[in-house]
Each structure stands twice: as C-alpha cells, then as structure tokens.
Scaffold this active site. Structure first.
Site, mmCIF file in Angstrom:
data_model
loop_
_atom_site.group_PDB
_atom_site.id
_atom_site.type_symbol
_atom_site.label_atom_id
_atom_site.label_comp_id
_atom_site.label_asym_id
_atom_site.label_seq_id
_atom_site.Cartn_x
_atom_site.Cartn_y
_atom_site.Cartn_z
ATOM 1 N N ARG A 95 53.104 31.161 47.048
ATOM 2 C CA ARG A 95 51.899 30.931 47.831
ATOM 3 C C ARG A 95 51.970 31.817 49.067
ATOM 4 N NH1 ARG A 95 49.497 24.980 49.169
ATOM 5 N NH2 ARG A 95 49.947 24.715 46.970
ATOM 6 N N ASN B 149 56.801 41.782 53.131
ATOM 7 C CA ASN B 149 56.902 41.892 54.590
ATOM 8 C C ASN B 149 56.664 40.570 55.314
ATOM 9 O OD1 ASN B 149 57.713 44.534 55.226
ATOM 10 N ND2 ASN B 149 55.726 45.317 54.568
ATOM 11 N N ASP C 10 54.151 46.873 46.426
ATOM 12 C CA ASP C 10 53.694 47.850 47.429
ATOM 13 C C ASP C 10 54.807 48.806 47.882
ATOM 14 O OD1 ASP C 10 51.420 46.295 47.247
ATOM 15 O OD2 ASP C 10 51.789 45.192 49.109
ATOM 16 N N GLU D 129 44.058 51.163 47.737
ATOM 17 C CA GLU D 129 43.112 50.188 48.310
ATOM 18 C C GLU D 129 43.043 50.299 49.833
ATOM 19 O OE1 GLU D 129 44.218 46.081 47.704
ATOM 20 O OE2 GLU D 129 46.305 46.436 48.226
ATOM 21 N N ARG E 210 32.215 56.781 37.977
ATOM 22 C CA ARG E 210 32.459 55.352 37.731
ATOM 23 C C ARG E 210 33.711 54.913 38.491
ATOM 24 N NH1 ARG E 210 28.073 55.621 35.758
ATOM 25 N NH2 ARG E 210 27.412 55.027 33.654
HETATM 26 O O1 F6P Z 1 51.352 42.665 48.326
HETATM 27 C C1 F6P Z 1 51.006 42.717 46.986
HETATM 28 C C2 F6P Z 1 49.515 42.803 46.809
HETATM 29 O O2 F6P Z 1 49.245 42.857 45.440
HETATM 30 C C3 F6P Z 1 48.842 43.955 47.540
HETATM 31 O O3 F6P Z 1 49.000 45.179 46.866
HETATM 32 C C4 F6P Z 1 47.432 43.461 47.605
HETATM 33 O O4 F6P Z 1 46.785 44.025 48.725
HETATM 34 C C5 F6P Z 1 47.590 41.975 47.789
HETATM 35 O O5 F6P Z 1 48.883 41.659 47.329
HETATM 36 C C6 F6P Z 1 46.589 41.131 47.053
HETATM 37 O O6 F6P Z 1 46.804 39.828 47.431
HETATM 38 P P1 F6P Z 1 46.257 38.522 46.696
HETATM 39 O O7 F6P Z 1 47.087 38.299 45.485
HETATM 40 O O8 F6P Z 1 46.431 37.461 47.717
HETATM 41 O O9 F6P Z 1 44.840 38.801 46.336
#
Ligand code: F6P
Length: 361
Positions: A77, A116, A140, A235, A279
């Site tokens: 979580r 982190n 990441d 992203e 796309r």
């Molecule tokens: O830290 C892993 C990660 O998958 C990131 O690459 C992404 O920004 C984030 O978690 C997505 O988080 P969640 O699963 O809370 O949508």
C-alpha cells in the site's frame, strides 16, 4: 539465545521480484541462522500493517514456490512519508503505533522492501531507534546509491516488448506511435526500453525536449524514406519551458488543459507539425505485472541473501545496494531524500545519441 524475530513488509507500488526477494531473505536466514533460531513475521500491506498491527507468523513453507510469482505475498500500500508524522482525522499517531507494533511483536529488526518513499520512512524509524534494513525495489531504478533496483530489469523487458511490437503496426499504417512509459520522475525505464526496443525518439525528464526538434526528427526520418516513427516518452517528460517551472505550476497548467502527462500533447503536436497520423499507447501497470525476469530473480536472491547477512551481523540502519559490480549496503540516512536521475553523460544516453536517436533537444 532466544529466537530472533524478523518483521518484513513490502511498501509502495509493487513490482516483479518482491516475492523472490522475500524468499531470498527467508531462505538465507533459515540457512545461515537456523530454522529453529528465527521467526519471520509478515506485516500486511506495508506500513499500514505496521501501524495497525496486522501481522502474521510465517512458516518456511510460506516462502516456497514464490520465486517466480509476481506481486507480493504480503500485500502493499502507499502510505506517503509526508503524512507519517501528521495526525489525521483518525487521531492515530502513526510513528508511535509502528513503534508499538514493533515492541509488542517483540521484533529484533524490521525489513522494508520498497522505493524512495519507503526508504524515507525506513530511515525515520531507524532514527526513532528501531533496527531497520532496507531493500531497494522499484521499476523506476531511481534509488540513490544502488546502480540497479530489483523490478527494473523485468519492466525493461516488458516495455521493450511493447516498443518492439509497436513497430509492425506503425509501419503498416505509416504512423507515428507515441508510447508512454512509467518511471515517475526518472527516465531510466524509458531510456533502456527505448534503446532496447529500437525507438527513434526518446523523451526523458532529465533532457527537456523542444517539440519542434521532435517533429524535425520525424520529418528527417520521412525524408530518409522511413514512413513511421516510434517515440518513447517517459511519464515524467517535460518540454524546455515546463522544465523552468515549479512542479506545482506545471501540474496546475496541465490539469487546466485536461492532462497529467505530456504524452497526448506530444502526439497532438507531432500530428499537427508533421502531418503524420499519430497514436498513443500507454502500457501503464502492465510494466509492473507478472513474473520477474531471470536477471531480477538472481538480483533479488543476492539482495535477499545480503539482507540476511546484515541480520546475522546485527548491522542495522542500512539498505542493500549494488555498488559497482558488488552487492553491498549504504546507510539509510545517506540514500533518503535523494533521487537517482539519468546523468546526461550516461553511457546509454551517449550510445543512443551516437546511433542517431533523438532526445528532442
Ligand atoms: O514507482 C513505481 C510506479 O509504477 C511509477 O513508475 C509510477 O509513476 C507509479 O508507480 C504509479 O503508481 P500507482 O501504482 O500508485 O498508480
């Protein structure tokens, strides 16, 4: 000597390799310290379970058959670090509750598998006097002080497969395909899968892009007879004007315009500037799903076994790391509050530029 009691939790976003690491820790503990000399206590759903005393005694059989399993047998979580010391409406003092669970469960140490955010809370608990050992998990690959985190290699494999497969459909339709790849604020996953999958343009947060240059790269491929282009977008990618803004201003402007990441805007602008039908593809959480790669299984086993050695030596306040080619450890206090970004002179960046991949700068 009484039995050693080890608490273990997984926190933050999941990734392939969590179970392999849990297994590595457990098997090495049983083997190095002795099955009869150790109790492993599984804490459910990360720090949430530690706060709410949701734990279970684990048996050696719990750690069998999980090497290849994706996700986490403990559940996970997000319990944000910035809220850890804030008492919310439920009136729970989270830090006090975590310390209380540690005490009431008679733990000798706590293993935290996470990214982190998890490392920040792990360090906080260590400063509060608990015996904590961290293990660096994340697709990441952005944890300071370790050249690699478990989960990254698998996610690179999955994202590479996406970039690979997009080629044929991009080619058939003479389209530009813009693929958004996770990675939070860092570009590691996009860089590696972009290079491995043969992307033509790679946009990462560490290299702010200029959309005119992105479009020019598509045009120059067209002039060379290449009727399609693949753009791998992290992203966290941003253009050069956004890079000068504070994060909150950037997010506000994006939200006013109805988007969170730059991907859809990039696709729209490429279509307008080049005339190519464009796309977007967002594999999203698929990058975190399924079985870990062989490389991650080996890394997870090595990291897990190292954590067991730290337990054996009662060396606490550290997080396991890959330092150069060796497995070692860093002080938790040295790695928290930092992010490992892609350096501009990273050898993969240089090789990518050398073969003509555009970073849009
Ligand atoms: O830290 C892993 C990660 O998958 C990131 O690459 C992404 O920004 C984030 O978690 C997505 O988080 P969640 O699963 O809370 O949508």
């Amino acid at each position: 000597m009484s039995k050693r009691r080890i608490g273990i939790l997984t926190s933050g976003g999941d990734c392939p390799g969590l179970n392999a690491t849990i297994r590595g820790v457990a098997k090495a503990c049983y083997n190095l310290i002795g099955e009869d000399k150790i109790d492993i206590i599984g804490i459910s759903d990360g720090f949430h379970g530690l706060i709410h005393n949701e734990c279970r005694e684990m048996n050696p059989s719990d750690f069998s058959g999980i090497l290849t399993q994706g996700g986490t047998i403990l559940g996970t979580r997000r319990t944000p670090y910035k809220m850890m010391q804030v008492v919310e409406d439920d009136k729970i003092d989270k830090v006090a509750e975590m310390k209380q669970t540690y005490k009431s469960r008679k733990l000798d140490c706590l293993l935290t598998l996470g990214g982190n955010g998890t490392h920040k809370t792990a360090n906080l608990l260590s400063e509060e006097g608990l015996n904590v050992i961290g293990l660096p998990k994340t697709i990441d690959n952005d944890i300071w002080g370790t050249s690699v985190t478990f989960g990254f290699n698998t996610a690179v494999d999955i994202a590479t497969e996406v970039v690979d497969r997009i080629h044929t459909t991009a080619n058939s339709h003479s389209r530009v395909m813009v693929i958004e790849i996770m990675g939070n604020k860092a570009g590691w996953l996009t860089l590696y899968s972009g290079v491995a999958g043969g992307a033509d343009i790679i946009l990462i947060p560490e290299v702010p892009y200029d959309i005119e240059k992105v479009a020019a790269a598509v045009d120059s491929r067209a002039k060379a007879g290449k009727g399609f282009s693949i753009v791998a977008v992290a992203e966290g990618a941003m253009d050069s004007s956004e890079a000068k803004m504070k994060k909150k201003d950037r997010s506000r402007i994006r939200s006013e315009n109805g988007y969170v990441t730059a991907t859809s805007r990039i696709a729209r602008d490429i279509e307008q500037l080049t005339g190519f039908e464009t796309r977007t593809v967002v594999p999203g959480h698929m990058l975190r799903g399924g079985s870990p790669s062989a490389v991650d299984r080996v890394l997870a086993t090595k990291f897990g076994a190292r954590a067991a050695r730290l337990i054996l030596d009662e060396k606490y306040g550290y997080t396991v790391a890959k330092i150069g080619t060796e497995i070692g450890e860093n002080l938790l206090s040295d790695v928290t509050m930092k992010t490992k970004f892609v350096p501009l002179d990273d050898d993969v960046v240089i090789a990518a530029r050398d073969i003509g991949i555009s970073f849009g700068d």
